[in-house]
Enzyme design. Structure first.
Site: not given
Lengths: 294, 202
Positions: A24, A81, A153, A165, A214, A235-236
């Site tokens: 990101d 996005k 995030g 999973r 995550g 991402g973050s």
């Protein structure tokens, strides 16, 4: 005579991103850092998920000017996005010639019943999922890549692990099923029979299956790869850390060498603070992004 | 033919890209397939495939040790680069982000066909040795475009008069992705070089 926008070309690009890290970025400078660190693609965003979470308000497709600037800066694929169901944002992104569209739960959904009919587009789409039924509904709508939703995030890997999973274990279950059981399962998990049959035949999703939501450390990336992810989105986790360039590079190397713990020691050495993060367990139900999408 | 193919130990460079597709196709063709991530992984291989993906990522992930080992391997044994793999074996316009091995005397323009919306499928014109009654469909993904072919390289396939597959000695280059379709002509040609190295030396 040539044909563009075929499903083979769409899945083809998803295949080319395997074993890589999609990062990101919110500016051209971040995109340059990501590319230099070895990202195989960047996701152009207005705000990273951690900031969307903090600031609240309606999260929409990025500013067109920022996407253009990022496209002019890097030679790797540029993704962007659109809101769930917002097919006009998707049309705009296609006209901009972004390389992949993420119909994402991270943005505020525009339609609470339908997702975008992705078959109508020449640009490939990636969509999030929490389980096999959701993955196969998105593929039936034309998605050429699936990713776990995780919980964007947060820097907490627990939801991405849960979703990966869940998908992998349901795939294993499908492989042992007879036709009549498959019809029943399709009804139970809301999955189209045609896609279920493909999963039974292939022993995997009919499109590449990536991890997202995550991932904050090299170990997180390697964990998702070992659980069966074919590439990772971060991402973050990169630009909210104390050392974006070094961390980006370490996550790229960890994704290539995900089964080599000695290499993971090497790439993890000397990294400064990961993003502080937010434990998903402590969050209110209404704050979860992964429950968006249907 | 089947007997010799079974013996071939073929590596697929697995730094980043669609290496799993190559592994799958080679396994179907009866090869002993190994994923290559380090210089040590190259030991005892008969041939190597360098898959498509992002050449900037491959440049970044490759250590100096692996680069040196690849230079040596690709100079002496059959190697096949598809798309980004082809770029890494050939020459490209100066760009600090991409450091290719420059083993093939072919100049390519990365992403010469443009962004993903211009990725395409098309029927190719094959050279005499590969041509049959069955048409060959090429899949081009943000593909490189060949701008110059050196004297030592020969063209094996064209799309609209542009070279899209080439060979120089035992280096095979394709701007498209035979591993994404079910026609194994290029795979069989490549694997034939392992057993009969002289056949590619014309």
């Amino acid at each position: 005579m040539s044909i563009t926008g075929t499903f083979a070309t769409k899945i083809g690009l998803a295949e080319m991103l395997r074993g890589g890290v999609i990062m990101d970025v919110t500016t051209a400078e971040q995109a340059r850092i990501a590319e230099q660190a070895g990202a195989c693609a960047v996701m152009a965003l207005e705000r990273v998920p951690a900031d969307i979470r903090r600031d609240g308000g309606v999260a929409r497709m990025s500013d067109v000017a920022v996407i253009r600037e990022i496209q002019d800066t890097v030679s790797i694929p540029v993704m962007a996005k659109c809101r769930i169901g917002h097919f006009v944002e998707a049309q705009i992104l296609e006209a901009l010639e972004v390389d992949f569209i993420d119909e994402s739960e991270v943005l505020t959904p525009a339609d609470e019943q339908y997702h975008v009919d992705k078959h109508k587009f020449k640009v490939p789409f990636v969509c999030g999922c929490r389980n096999l039924g959701e993955a196969l509904r998105r593929i039936a709508e034309g998605a050429a890549m699936i990713r776990t939703k995780g919980e964007a995030g947060t820097g907490d890997i627990v939801e991405a692990v849960r979703h990966m999973r869940s998908v992998m274990s349901e795939i294993r279950r499908v492989q042992t099923m007879g036709d009549e059981e498959l019809v029943h399962l399709g009804k139970e998990i809301g999955a189209p029979l045609e896609q279920l049959k493909q999963v039974r035949e292939l022993g995997k999703l009919p499109v590449p299956n990536f991890a997202a939501g995550g991932i904050a450390t090299p170990a997180d990336a390697a964990l998702m790869m070992q659980l069966g992810a074919e590439a990772v989105f971060v991402g973050s986790g990169i630009f909210k850390s104390n050392d974006p360039a070094a961390r980006a590079e370490a996550i790229v190397l960890a994704t290539t060498h995900y089964r080599d713990p000695h290499m993971l020691v090497k790439v993890s050495t000397g990294l400064r603070g990961a993003m502080q993060g937010l434990a998903v367990h402590s969050m209110a139900e209404g704050d979860l992004l992964s429950t968006r999408g249907w | 033919m089947v007997e010799t193919v079974v013996k071939a130990r073929v590596g697929v460079l697995a730094l980043q890209g669609d290496f799993p597709m190559h592994v799958k196709r080679l396994t179907e063709l009866g090869c002993d397939v190994r994923e290559v991530r380090t210089a040590q992984d190259l030991e005892e291989l008969d041939a190597l495939i360098w898959p498509g993906g992002e050449s900037t990522t491959m440049t970044r992930v490759m250590t100096d040790e692996l680069r040196a080992a690849l230079l040596e391997f690709c100079s002496s044994k059959p190697v096949w680069g598809t798309c980004a793999g082809m770029i890494m074996l050939a020459k490209t316009h100066p760009d600090p982000r991409v450091k290719t091995l420059e083993l093939a005397d072919v100049l390519v323009n990365r992403n010469g066909w443009g962004r993903q919306v211009h990725s395409f499928e098309a029927e190719l014109t094959l050279s005499d040795s590969l041509r049959t009654e069955t048409p060959f469909q090429g899949v081009f993904i943000r593909a490189p475009r060949v701008e110059m072919v050196g004297e030592k390289a020969r063209v094996l396939a064209w799309y609209q008069d542009e070279p899209v597959a080439l060979a120089q000695g035992r280096i095979l280059l394709t701007t498209f992705h035979p591993e994404l379709t079910h026609d194994d002509r290029f795979h069989r040609l490549f694997l034939s070089w392992i057993e009969q190295p002289n056949s590619a030396a014309n």
